[in-house]
Design a protein around this motif. Structure first.
Motif, PDB file in Angstrom:
ATOM      1  N   GLU A 160      63.477  66.530  49.844  1.00  0.00           N
ATOM      2  CA  GLU A 160      62.891  65.345  50.496  1.00  0.00           C
ATOM      3  C   GLU A 160      62.179  64.459  49.481  1.00  0.00           C
ATOM      4  O   GLU A 160      62.193  63.236  49.597  1.00  0.00           O
ATOM      5  CB  GLU A 160      61.921  65.763  51.610  1.00  0.00           C
TER       6      GLU A 160
ATOM      7  N   SER B 248      67.675  73.192  50.513  1.00  0.00           N
ATOM      8  CA  SER B 248      66.447  73.140  51.320  1.00  0.00           C
ATOM      9  C   SER B 248      65.868  74.521  51.591  1.00  0.00           C
ATOM     10  O   SER B 248      64.667  74.673  51.727  1.00  0.00           O
ATOM     11  CB  SER B 248      66.691  72.365  52.613  1.00  0.00           C
TER      12      SER B 248
ATOM     13  N   VAL C 279      59.609  64.226  58.420  1.00  0.00           N
ATOM     14  CA  VAL C 279      60.538  65.360  58.343  1.00  0.00           C
ATOM     15  C   VAL C 279      60.063  66.449  59.301  1.00  0.00           C
ATOM     16  O   VAL C 279      60.850  67.041  60.048  1.00  0.00           O
ATOM     17  CB  VAL C 279      60.589  65.912  56.884  1.00  0.00           C
TER      18      VAL C 279
END
Ligand code: HEM
Length: 179
Positions: free
Chosen positions: A8, A39, A77
């Protein structure tokens, strides 16, 4: 540090400063991951620190301000990925004072190897909160950005002061007053 924090971050750097900046900060850092993050992976915090340092040098924005802006992005997010966790709360002070005993407890169930700070509630009223942050990563401005967005999420605002308990930022007191 979890990969989602890196993926991110690099997406935001690309959006704000362009792909060339992403390449520049990766190639000027010594990264065990070689700048390739997934991730769900886990990477050394020193990689994030190097990326932040190089971004700061290249943009003239302080690391604290980079972390503040990044946290404001990271909150969206969180809103997208963990709507259920946020829906538990009706009030920003309730939510922020529950990070240690609820929110990050749930985060640890999802990511057992997450590196999380500790927060200790010192004093809490309906409209105010004093809370101490402790973490070897000194990411207090990341916390500040998440707190700002937590108030916004509940259509509220607050004045948040930071008082360093340790000069290196590994212990910081947050003094939060709802406006
Ligand atoms: C770190 C999740 C709310 C403060 C993190 C990390 C995750 C996470 C995944 C990274 C862990 C790692 O890289 O190993 C969440 C979720 C939340 C939430 C899902 C809400 C549902 C908050 C809030 C604050 C906060 C409201 C406000 C103070 C922090 C800080 C860190 C962190 C300061 C950086 C690590 C450190 O300082 O040591 N969180 N978080 N979090 N979180 Fe949360």
């Amino acid at each position: 540090m979890k990969g989602i924090v890196f993926t991110e971050f690099l997406e935001l750097v690309e959006e704000k400063f362009g792909l060339e900046m992403v390449d520049r900060i990766i190639s000027s850092s010594k990264l065990e991951s070689e700048g390739i993050y997934t991730s769900v992976g886990t990477y050394s915090f020193s990689e994030m620190l190097q990326l932040l340092q190089h971004l700061s040098e290249n943009t003239g924005v302080s690391i604290d301000n980079l972390l503040l802006v990044y946290a404001e992005h990271f909150f969206s997010v969180i809103e997208k990925s963990y709507p259920g966790l946020l829906a538990t709360y009706k009030d920003p002070i309730e939510m922020i004072s529950s990070i240690e005993n609820h929110i990050h407890v749930e985060v640890r169930k999802i990511y057992p190897d997450a590196e999380l700070p500790t927060f200790e509630v010192i004093e809490k009223t309906e409209n105010s909160l004093i809370m101490d942050y402790k973490s070897s990563r000194a990411m207090h401005h990341f916390g500040l950005g998440l707190m700002n967005k937590t108030f916004e999420h509940f259509n509220s605002t607050a004045t948040i002061e930071l008082e360093k308990i340790k000069e290196d930022g590994t212990q910081v007191r947050f003094i939060i007053n709802k406006n």
